[in-house]
Write a protein that holds these residues in place. Structure first.
Motif, PDB file in Angstrom:
ATOM      1  N   PRO A 180      -3.184   3.323  -7.129  1.00 11.17           N
ATOM      2  CA  PRO A 180      -3.272   4.722  -6.767  1.00 11.17           C
ATOM      3  C   PRO A 180      -3.018   5.808  -7.900  1.00 11.17           C
TER       4      PRO A 180
ATOM      5  N   THR B 191     -10.107   6.639   1.366  1.00  8.95           N
ATOM      6  CA  THR B 191      -9.687   6.539  -0.064  1.00  8.95           C
ATOM      7  C   THR B 191     -10.051   7.860  -0.622  1.00  8.95           C
TER       8      THR B 191
ATOM      9  N   PRO C   6      -7.020   2.084  -3.768  1.00 10.64           N
ATOM     10  CA  PRO C   6      -5.753   1.943  -3.380  1.00 10.64           C
ATOM     11  C   PRO C   6      -5.003   0.713  -3.961  1.00 10.64           C
TER      12      PRO C   6
ATOM     13  N   PHE D  67      -0.368   3.989  -2.439  1.00  8.56           N
ATOM     14  CA  PHE D  67      -1.285   4.493  -2.175  1.00  8.56           C
ATOM     15  C   PHE D  67      -1.305   5.776  -1.160  1.00  8.56           C
TER      16      PHE D  67
ATOM     17  N   LEU E 144       0.640  -1.255  -0.007  1.00  7.65           N
ATOM     18  CA  LEU E 144      -0.155   0.147   0.028  1.00  7.65           C
ATOM     19  C   LEU E 144       0.893   1.256  -0.232  1.00  7.65           C
TER      20      LEU E 144
END
Length: 362
Positions: free
Chosen positions: A243, A222, A240, A198, A195
């Protein structure tokens, strides 16, 4: 007098102590456990004047439920119905205090402490007194701090703990009986790195633009509503997992301002370049510069609602704007809806209300 047959069926271990039927003593059963209790009734059998005596253990479990028991004593017509209510309340109380009376096997604690020692106590942020809730801390490759909360049960490590994380995607743990906290922690670290892009994109937005909503975004959030100018903003929903791809965009503001922005985005979305980052792409496609946190204050472009004269209302900010270029006054949707509904001159078509601006009457 109490119906002895009905009481015997409900509480077979609660027996009368006198001929008058004003004293009962024995046990009430809940969740397979027996609790000592004594009921003393007045001669008129009015439950509201009854007296309950019980063991210290039962008194501790029912602590906090006294007001409910008093209500039931006043409302129940007889002892049988009250005992049914008492058993129901006791069942609820036991479920809510199960951690206090369940004695977990010694193997659970020895296994858990061993796993924590192997993992390293420096990674532990919190442990409750019962060793059933543990919070572990970790830092991703960009220095962001993260927590994972583990809710364990007595069958650990045969069964995995419940894992709570502040992620925008589901975090599912791969688990086998021979696994330990180290395996969960390593999966947590891997998920953090997956992640990274993101959070990089969202941190850039939070650091370089004025985010109107959410006010204090969590790591799982988000969406961002970003200020573009006076009473003009764009709400973006970022994927996510991808991104740097074009996010869902919804413009808020007066039509004469946001319509050109919508047209620009629609005409140039094919030029979106995932290699240069989300924020720069939005600037290039919309041909704008977002208000800078270094130069401007939020008050320079975030006006209060023209009806309630507040900026935040139940967590929302003004997102409805008068279409007249000479006015452009913003309003909370809830305020404007209530205002327009109260005007005799307003008209409604499906879910859209048309009426005069509270500020300029256009």
């Amino acid at each position: 007098m109490v119906g002895s047959g009905a009481l015997l069926r409900q509480c077979p271990l609660l027996l009368p102590q006198n001929r008058e039927g004003t004293a009962y003593e024995g046990f009430v059963t809940a969740q397979g456990r027996d609790f000592h209790i004594r009921m003393l009734l007045p001669m008129d059998f009015q439950l509201k004047n009854a007296r309950i005596e019980c063991s210290w253990h039962l008194k501790k479990i029912l602590h906090g439920y006294q007001h409910i028991l008093k209500q039931r004593l006043h409302s129940c017509p007889d002892l049988v119905s009250f005992m049914v209510e008492l058993k129901t309340i006791l069942e609820i109380a036991l479920k809510n205090t199960q951690d206090l009376h369940i004695l977990w096997p010694p193997e659970y604690y020895s296994c858990l402490v061993r796993d924590l020692e192997i993992l390293g106590w420096n990674k532990v942020a919190y442990v409750d007194t019962g060793f059933t809730t543990i919070k572990l801390k970790a830092e991703d490759s960009c220095g962001r701090q993260h927590l994972i909360t583990l809710k364990l049960n007595a069958k650990y490590p045969t069964e995995p703990p419940d894992c709570l994380v502040d992620f925008p995607v589901q975090f599912a743990v791969s688990w086998m009986p021979q696994n330990s906290l180290i395996d969960i922690y390593n999966q947590f670290l891997a998920a953090l790195e997956s992640l990274k892009e993101f959070w990089d994109a969202m941190d850039e937005i939070d650091g370089k633009t004025w985010v109107l909503e959410p006010q204090n975004p969590t790591r799982s959030a988000t969406t961002r509503r970003i200020a573009i100018g006076n009473n003009v903003s764009v709400n973006i929903e970022v994927d996510p997992r991808h991104p740097n791809m074009l996010p869902e965009c919804y413009f808020l503001g007066a039509d004469h301002v946001v319509n050109p922005l919508r047209i620009k985005l629609n005409n140039s979305m094919h030029l979106w370049d995932p290699e240069i980052g989300l924020l720069q792409n939005l600037k290039d496609l919309l041909e704008i510069e977002f208000p800078s946190r270094a130069v401007l204050e939020k008050t320079d472009f975030a006006k209060d609602c023209g009806i309630c004269y507040a900026y935040r209302l139940n967590g929302t900010t003004p997102d409805q704007v008068c279409d007249d270029p000479r006015c452009g006054q913003p309003f909370h949707q809830a305020c404007l809806y209530e205002w327009l509904q109260g005007l005799p001159s307003s008209r409604q078509s499906f879910n859209v209300i048309f009426g005069e601006c509270p500020y300029c009457n256009k």
